[in-house]
Design a protein around this motif. Structure first.
Motif, PDB file in Angstrom:
ATOM      1  N   LEU A 108       0.843  -1.187   0.000  1.00 38.79           N
ATOM      2  CA  LEU A 108       0.000   0.000   0.000  1.00 38.79           C
ATOM      3  C   LEU A 108       0.883   1.243   0.000  1.00 38.79           C
ATOM      4  CD1 LEU A 108      -2.739  -1.200   2.514  1.00 38.79           C
ATOM      5  CD2 LEU A 108      -2.614  -1.505   0.037  1.00 38.79           C
ATOM      6  N   GLN A 109       0.453   2.276  -0.707  1.00 37.80           N
ATOM      7  CA  GLN A 109       1.346   3.388  -1.026  1.00 37.80           C
ATOM      8  C   GLN A 109       1.024   4.694  -0.319  1.00 37.80           C
ATOM      9  OE1 GLN A 109       0.953   3.332  -5.323  1.00 37.80           O
ATOM     10  NE2 GLN A 109       2.826   2.125  -5.513  1.00 37.80           N
ATOM     11  N   GLY A 110       0.080   4.673   0.595  1.00 38.18           N
ATOM     12  CA  GLY A 110      -0.252   5.873   1.350  1.00 38.18           C
ATOM     13  C   GLY A 110      -1.051   5.507   2.584  1.00 38.18           C
ATOM     14  N   ALA A 111      -1.099   6.438   3.546  1.00 42.40           N
ATOM     15  CA  ALA A 111      -1.884   6.227   4.760  1.00 42.40           C
ATOM     16  C   ALA A 111      -2.968   7.288   4.844  1.00 42.40           C
ATOM     17  CB  ALA A 111      -0.998   6.280   5.999  1.00 42.40           C
ATOM     18  N   ARG A 112      -4.034   6.944   5.569  1.00 44.38           N
ATOM     19  CA  ARG A 112      -5.163   7.864   5.725  1.00 44.38           C
ATOM     20  C   ARG A 112      -5.371   8.188   7.196  1.00 44.38           C
ATOM     21  NH1 ARG A 112     -11.666   7.067   4.467  1.00 44.38           N
ATOM     22  NH2 ARG A 112     -11.930   9.106   3.522  1.00 44.38           N
ATOM     23  N   GLU A 140       7.346  10.957   6.860  1.00 43.82           N
ATOM     24  CA  GLU A 140       8.191  11.945   6.194  1.00 43.82           C
ATOM     25  C   GLU A 140       9.478  11.297   5.696  1.00 43.82           C
ATOM     26  OE1 GLU A 140       9.590  16.450   7.249  1.00 43.82           O
ATOM     27  OE2 GLU A 140      10.092  14.889   8.714  1.00 43.82           O
ATOM     28  N   GLU A 141      10.113  10.495   6.541  1.00 45.51           N
ATOM     29  CA  GLU A 141      11.380   9.860   6.167  1.00 45.51           C
ATOM     30  C   GLU A 141      11.214   8.906   5.000  1.00 45.51           C
ATOM     31  OE1 GLU A 141      14.797   6.870   8.060  1.00 45.51           O
ATOM     32  OE2 GLU A 141      13.186   7.659   9.337  1.00 45.51           O
ATOM     33  N   HIS A 142      10.100   8.166   4.983  1.00 45.89           N
ATOM     34  CA  HIS A 142       9.885   7.148   3.960  1.00 45.89           C
ATOM     35  C   HIS A 142       9.044   7.654   2.788  1.00 45.89           C
ATOM     36  CE1 HIS A 142      11.133   4.775   7.460  1.00 45.89           C
ATOM     37  NE2 HIS A 142      11.603   3.923   6.584  1.00 45.89           N
ATOM     38  N   LYS A 143       8.786   8.960   2.777  1.00 46.09           N
ATOM     39  CA  LYS A 143       8.060   9.595   1.668  1.00 46.09           C
ATOM     40  C   LYS A 143       6.700   8.939   1.423  1.00 46.09           C
ATOM     41  CE  LYS A 143      12.391  10.957  -0.553  1.00 46.09           C
ATOM     42  NZ  LYS A 143      12.377  12.275   0.137  1.00 46.09           N
ATOM     43  N   LEU A 144       6.018   8.611   2.514  1.00 50.07           N
ATOM     44  CA  LEU A 144       4.694   8.007   2.448  1.00 50.07           C
ATOM     45  C   LEU A 144       3.643   9.110   2.508  1.00 50.07           C
ATOM     46  CD1 LEU A 144       3.216   5.118   2.598  1.00 50.07           C
ATOM     47  CD2 LEU A 144       2.837   5.742   5.006  1.00 50.07           C
ATOM     48  N   PRO A 145       2.845   9.311   1.461  1.00 48.32           N
ATOM     49  CA  PRO A 145       1.810  10.346   1.511  1.00 48.32           C
ATOM     50  C   PRO A 145       0.789  10.063   2.613  1.00 48.32           C
ATOM     51  CG  PRO A 145       2.165   9.584  -0.742  1.00 48.32           C
ATOM     52  CD  PRO A 145       2.888   8.628   0.159  1.00 48.32           C
ATOM     53  N   LEU A 146       0.438  11.099   3.349  1.00 50.48           N
ATOM     54  CA  LEU A 146      -0.584  11.003   4.385  1.00 50.48           C
ATOM     55  C   LEU A 146      -1.830  11.719   3.896  1.00 50.48           C
ATOM     56  CD1 LEU A 146       1.534  11.698   7.592  1.00 50.48           C
ATOM     57  CD2 LEU A 146       0.678   9.495   6.765  1.00 50.48           C
ATOM     58  N   VAL A 170       1.124  15.668   2.188  1.00 51.23           N
ATOM     59  CA  VAL A 170      -0.201  15.609   2.788  1.00 51.23           C
ATOM     60  C   VAL A 170      -1.248  15.809   1.700  1.00 51.23           C
ATOM     61  CG1 VAL A 170      -1.796  16.663   4.432  1.00 51.23           C
ATOM     62  CG2 VAL A 170       0.640  16.478   4.996  1.00 51.23           C
ATOM     63  N   VAL A 171      -2.147  14.849   1.584  1.00 46.06           N
ATOM     64  CA  VAL A 171      -3.226  14.897   0.602  1.00 46.06           C
ATOM     65  C   VAL A 171      -4.532  15.180   1.348  1.00 46.06           C
ATOM     66  CG1 VAL A 171      -4.473  13.632  -1.192  1.00 46.06           C
ATOM     67  CG2 VAL A 171      -2.015  13.230  -0.856  1.00 46.06           C
ATOM     68  N   LEU A 172      -5.224  16.237   0.982  1.00 47.58           N
ATOM     69  CA  LEU A 172      -6.460  16.611   1.666  1.00 47.58           C
ATOM     70  C   LEU A 172      -7.669  16.061   0.915  1.00 47.58           C
ATOM     71  CD1 LEU A 172      -5.758  20.288   2.761  1.00 47.58           C
ATOM     72  CD2 LEU A 172      -5.248  18.145   3.943  1.00 47.58           C
ATOM     73  N   ASP A 173      -8.334  15.080   1.522  1.00 51.02           N
ATOM     74  CA  ASP A 173      -9.553  14.526   0.941  1.00 51.02           C
ATOM     75  C   ASP A 173     -10.606  15.618   0.780  1.00 51.02           C
ATOM     76  OD1 ASP A 173      -8.581  12.001   0.747  1.00 51.02           O
ATOM     77  OD2 ASP A 173      -9.709  11.170   2.431  1.00 51.02           O
ATOM     78  N   HIS A 174     -11.268  15.635  -0.369  1.00 46.55           N
ATOM     79  CA  HIS A 174     -12.362  16.574  -0.620  1.00 46.55           C
ATOM     80  C   HIS A 174     -11.931  18.020  -0.361  1.00 46.55           C
ATOM     81  CE1 HIS A 174     -14.641  12.867  -0.596  1.00 46.55           C
ATOM     82  NE2 HIS A 174     -14.395  12.683   0.680  1.00 46.55           N
ATOM     83  N   CYS A 175     -10.638  18.310  -0.547  1.00 42.94           N
ATOM     84  CA  CYS A 175     -10.111  19.666  -0.315  1.00 42.94           C
ATOM     85  C   CYS A 175     -10.411  20.161   1.089  1.00 42.94           C
ATOM     86  CB  CYS A 175     -10.669  20.649  -1.338  1.00 42.94           C
ATOM     87  SG  CYS A 175     -10.266  20.272  -3.043  1.00 42.94           S
ATOM     88  N   ALA A 176     -10.475  19.229   2.062  1.00 43.07           N
ATOM     89  CA  ALA A 176     -10.780  19.577   3.461  1.00 43.07           C
ATOM     90  C   ALA A 176     -12.193  20.118   3.631  1.00 43.07           C
ATOM     91  CB  ALA A 176      -9.756  20.544   4.047  1.00 43.07           C
ATOM     92  N   ARG A 177     -13.083  19.778   2.709  1.00 41.35           N
ATOM     93  CA  ARG A 177     -14.508  20.083   2.830  1.00 41.35           C
ATOM     94  C   ARG A 177     -14.796  21.574   3.063  1.00 41.35           C
ATOM     95  NH1 ARG A 177     -17.683  15.383   4.471  1.00 41.35           N
ATOM     96  NH2 ARG A 177     -16.399  13.513   4.389  1.00 41.35           N
ATOM     97  N   PRO A 178     -14.290  22.461   2.222  1.00 43.64           N
ATOM     98  CA  PRO A 178     -14.528  23.890   2.436  1.00 43.64           C
ATOM     99  C   PRO A 178     -15.985  24.269   2.185  1.00 43.64           C
ATOM    100  CG  PRO A 178     -13.538  23.545   0.289  1.00 43.64           C
ATOM    101  CD  PRO A 178     -13.537  22.207   0.976  1.00 43.64           C
ATOM    102  N   ASP A 179     -16.415  25.342   2.832  1.00 44.84           N
ATOM    103  CA  ASP A 179     -17.757  25.890   2.622  1.00 44.84           C
ATOM    104  C   ASP A 179     -17.708  26.793   1.390  1.00 44.84           C
ATOM    105  OD1 ASP A 179     -20.232  27.041   2.663  1.00 44.84           O
ATOM    106  OD2 ASP A 179     -19.957  28.088   4.582  1.00 44.84           O
ATOM    107  N   LEU A 180     -18.378  26.370   0.323  1.00 43.70           N
ATOM    108  CA  LEU A 180     -18.374  27.127  -0.927  1.00 43.70           C
ATOM    109  C   LEU A 180     -19.716  27.795  -1.196  1.00 43.70           C
ATOM    110  CD1 LEU A 180     -16.545  24.470  -3.134  1.00 43.70           C
ATOM    111  CD2 LEU A 180     -15.543  26.279  -1.729  1.00 43.70           C
TER     112      LEU A 180
END
Length: 285
Positions: A108-112, A140-146, A170-180
């Motif tokens: 697996l290539q990333g953590a959530r 950070e050391e292992h370049k694992l996207p969070l 750091v990948v933000l799911d749903h752009c961190a759910r902003p109020d649009l």
């Protein structure tokens, strides 16, 4: 443009076999979508073929399985040419770095990091807890996207983490759910735009965000256009949110293609494929 959406960066899978893959949702309550619309690995591949999607990033369904990533790992192992995987761990656990290493070793290539959701309303306060620092340091050391499932209220503690771990992705799911809801100039999303100064921040744009952009999808005053200007296409990627989203995958894909149709070919390629290929390259890369 049938082949433009080559990588779907945000899908989920739910096993039919509850004995082999028991449910243990974060918060103790299983999400309604995983009960009503369970889609197994084979079903997801069938939907991908219909939608013209070559590869998908399967994100742990935290509201079904919590931190037991067995089904995601088994699905990726069975279909390495079609799936990459993102797993979930308890970042506050004393053995969190070891858990990151274990699931990463399973392919697996990333953590959530699941800090909010349909069964866990509000923004959890543990995001920047110092007990999570060893796990952040390992990633950070292992370049694992969070990948962080969060609300805008989580941005200030996230900034603290980005200052402490400047090389983290750091990948933000749903752009961190902003109020649009108020539209342009999207003042409520100002803190999100400010995150563009951190080079490791990538935004995952899903149907939750794209629908809000339909009035002017290619205009710099639209939300999507603003994201391109602030972050650049190389830090944006598309995800369908299937099957948590109610529409089927071909419909979600076609809607996203239509909304982004006026964007340049280079931007669309990066949005629908390039960024996901870089972060979650998969076995075929």
């Amino acid at each position: 443009m049938q082949d433009i959406a080559a990588v779907d960066a945000h899908c989920h899978v739910i096993a039919e076999d509850r004995e082999a893959y028991p449910r243990n949702p974060i918060g103790g309550v299983e999400s309604k979508w995983s009960q009503a619309r369970p889609v197994g690995a084979a079903d997801l591949i069938e939907a991908m073929d219909k939608a013209g999607i070559a590869r998908a990033v399967v994100v742990q369904a935290s509201t079904a399985y919590g931190h037991d990533n067995s089904y995601v790992a088994d699905s990726v192992a069975a279909h390495p040419d079609r799936f990459s995987g993102v797993f979930s761990v308890d970042m506050l656990a004393p053995d969190a770095p070891e858990q990151l290493a274990y699931w990463h070793s399973r392919g697996l290539q990333g953590a959530r990091l699941f800090t909010t959701g349909s069964t866990m309303p509000g923004q959890a306060s543990w995001l920047a807890d110092e007990r999570s620092y060893p796990a952040w340091a390992w990633a950070e050391e292992h370049k694992l996207p969070l990948c962080v499932q969060m609300q805008p209220e989580g941005i200030p503690p996230l900034r603290d983490l980005l200052e402490r771990f400047p090389d983290a992705t750091v990948v933000l799911d749903h752009c961190a759910r902003p109020d649009l809801s108020e539209g342009s100039p999207y003042d409520a999303a100002r803190e999100l735009f400010d995150l563009s100064r951190y080079e490791g921040v990538v935004l995952k744009v899903t149907e939750r965000n794209l629908v809000a952009s339909t009035k002017a999808p290619a205009d710099p005053e639209s939300f999507l256009g603003r994201l391109v200007l602030e972050f650049g296409a190389e830090r944006l990627m598309w995800g369908s949110n299937f099957p948590a989203a109610e529409d089927d995958l071909p419909t979600l894909t076609e809607t996203s293609r239509r909304i982004t149709d006026i964007l340049s070919e280079d931007v669309r390629h990066q949005f629908f494929q390039g960024t996901a290929d870089r972060l979650y390259p998969g076995a075929a890369a």
